[in-house]
Design an enzyme around this catalytic site. Structure first.
Site, PDB file in Angstrom:
ATOM      1  N   CYS A 155      -1.551   4.660   5.134  1.00 14.89           N
ATOM      2  CA  CYS A 155      -2.769   4.512   6.150  1.00 14.89           C
ATOM      3  C   CYS A 155      -2.442   5.250   7.330  1.00 14.89           C
ATOM      4  CB  CYS A 155      -2.807   3.096   6.608  1.00 14.89           C
ATOM      5  SG  CYS A 155      -3.768   2.083   5.301  1.00 14.89           S
ATOM      6  N   ASN A 204       0.828  -1.255  -0.100  1.00 14.50           N
ATOM      7  CA  ASN A 204      -0.092  -0.071   0.005  1.00 14.50           C
ATOM      8  C   ASN A 204       0.935   1.182   0.000  1.00 14.50           C
ATOM      9  OD1 ASN A 204       0.667  -0.745   2.843  1.00 14.50           O
ATOM     10  ND2 ASN A 204      -0.549   0.991   3.193  1.00 14.50           N
TER      11      ASN A 204
HETATM   12  N1  PMP Z   1      -4.049  -3.732   4.868  1.00 12.73           N
HETATM   13  C1  PMP Z   1      -3.713  -2.722   4.012  1.00 12.73           C
HETATM   14  C2  PMP Z   1      -2.669  -3.174   2.954  1.00 12.73           C
HETATM   15  C3  PMP Z   1      -4.125  -1.323   4.074  1.00 12.73           C
HETATM   16  O1  PMP Z   1      -3.575  -0.506   3.267  1.00 12.73           O
HETATM   17  C4  PMP Z   1      -4.933  -1.209   5.162  1.00 12.73           C
HETATM   18  C5  PMP Z   1      -5.432   0.312   5.252  1.00 12.73           C
HETATM   19  N2  PMP Z   1      -6.126   0.718   4.302  1.00 12.73           N
HETATM   20  C6  PMP Z   1      -5.123  -2.132   5.995  1.00 12.73           C
HETATM   21  C7  PMP Z   1      -4.933  -3.315   5.948  1.00 12.73           C
HETATM   22  C8  PMP Z   1      -6.374  -1.786   6.927  1.00 12.73           C
HETATM   23  O2  PMP Z   1      -7.520  -1.487   6.821  1.00 12.73           O
HETATM   24  P1  PMP Z   1      -8.493  -0.988   8.006  1.00 12.73           P
HETATM   25  O3  PMP Z   1      -7.771   0.340   8.578  1.00 12.73           O
HETATM   26  O4  PMP Z   1      -9.660  -0.208   6.906  1.00 12.73           O
HETATM   27  O5  PMP Z   1      -8.969  -1.794   8.896  1.00 12.73           O
END
Ligand code: PMP
Length: 392
Positions: free
Chosen positions: A329, A155
């Protein structure tokens, strides 16, 4: 902030707007179709039908069977569920799990927790592009290894892992393979059968659905223990009353994405390649982070010598462009990204990074504007940078 023009958003990896078509399908489930799928009356039946229809549509999106889809509250929960649940369920078979150095923080932290509970965790290193080598992975397998968890794509730097090869290796060695596919959603044609995937985490928002909903795909025979206990919904695997508006939203998002992904990815690739070519050509001492070819079509991630990401971000904010530095994130932390460090960058190099991620509602003019602003900002900051001047 410049208020005379609308903000240009180039940070789609950290958050996506809900597609208005998705929202339209969700709205009735907040109001007239408010039923609980566990209820045995007509209002409940409407919810049950929508729940099962959603499961079918999302299963199709990843080439799974309907009964292999379990709804969760998001990808963090799906990742926790996969690792903790699978290791607890199968601890008599082995106590070793392999992850990589470039996993999302939700994988790294549940892996740390597993270590505290007495499980063994190995973090396989990556090359300078952030790719896991199959040979290195294979060398880390022991007779105690029961699970490999490697994210489908980063990501942050956008590098795509050799998922099919990892799946093949895991299958040959009788090990289950989990992948956090969140970053790859909408960018790669996900197919759990083709890639021998046993467990896969998905997030609704990453395909322009609402936040607060995720999925864990669970292949038959790879069942984890539930980590949330309660009323036994989702065949006892994930208790809690189903979030029907969000589930219907993710279903709509998956259906739309399946139809539009090919043309969307083509558009993104054009923008990405243009950004990479122009920035590397126009700006001296600039580098691409992540794999030059094996990367997400939506991701362009750069490093500029002599300046640091925070000041680039502030300058972009002044220019009315939303971009990201570090992890998409949790970019509020000042720690350098663990992913960039794992690719071999020094702390100060990692700090000079900038991430662009494009998405469904961008236009050509957004990319034009970003490409106008990047050299301007980098040159200005370098003029103020004693580190850069000292090196020249
Ligand atoms: N895995 C990846 C690769 C992410 O980029 C993210 C954040 N979007 C997450 C897990 C966790 O997602 P969330 O914060 O929506 O639970």
């Amino acid at each position: 902030m410049n208020t005379s023009r609308p903000e240009i958003y180039l940070d789609y990896q950290s958050s996506k707007p809900v597609d208005p078509r998705v929202l339209d399908e969700m709205i009735p489930f907040f109001t007239e179709k408010f039923g609980n799928p566990s209820a045995l009356h007509k209002v409940g039946d409407i919810a049950t039908d929508a729940l099962e229809e959603s499961r079918r549509e999302i299963a199709k999106f990843i080439n799974a069977d309907d009964d292999e889809i379990v709804f969760t509250s998001g990808a963090t929960e799906s990742n926790n569920f996969a690792l903790l649940g699978y290791m607890l369920k199968n601890k008599r078979k082995g106590n070793h799990v392999i992850i990589s150095e470039v996993e999302h923080i939700s994988i790294l932290n549940i892996a740390k927790y597993l270590q505290m509970q007495g499980f063994n965790v190995t973090r396989v290193p990556v090359d300078r592009y952030g790719r896991v080598s199959i040979k290195k992975l294979e060398r880390r397998i022991t007779d105690q290894t029961i699970l490999i968890s490697i994210g489908y794509a980063s990501n942050e730097i956008g590098t795509i892992q050799p998922v099919a090869e990892i799946g093949k290796l895991a299958r040959e060695r009788g090990i289950k393979f989990h992948t956090d596919a969140v970053a790859a959603e909408g960018a790669v044609d996900l197919d759990v059968k083709r890639d021998n995937i046993d467990l896969m985490s998905l997030s609704s928002n990453d395909i322009y659905g609402p936040r607060g909903l995720g999925v864990l795909y669970i292949k038959k025979g790879a069942r984890p223990n539930p980590v949330i206990q309660g009323g036994g919904q989702e065949k006892g695997l994930r208790s809690g009353t189903e979030n029907m508006p969000a589930i219907v939203g993710m279903q709509a998002a998956a259906r739309i994405m399946k139809k539009e992904m090919k043309s969307e990815v083509k558009r993104f690739r054009g923008w990405r390649d243009r950004m990479i070519k122009q920035i590397l050509e126009e700006i001296p001492d600039s580098y691409l982070n992540g794999h030059p070819q094996g990367r997400l079509a939506s991701n362009a991630h750069f490093r500029f010598d002599g300046i640091e990401g925070e000041s680039i971000l502030i300058s972009f904010k002044d220019e009315g462009i939303s971009v990201s530095t570090g992890s998409a994130c949790s970019s509020k932390t000042l720690e350098p990204s663990h992913t960039l460090i794992a690719t071999g960058l020094l702390h100060e190099e990692a700090h000079g990074s900038l991430q662009f991620t494009v998405g469904r509602f961008n236009e050509d003019s957004d990319i034009d504007r970003a490409l106008e602003v990047v050299p301007k900002v980098v040159n200005r900051l370098r003029k103020l940078s004693p580190i850069y001047k000292a090196r020249k």
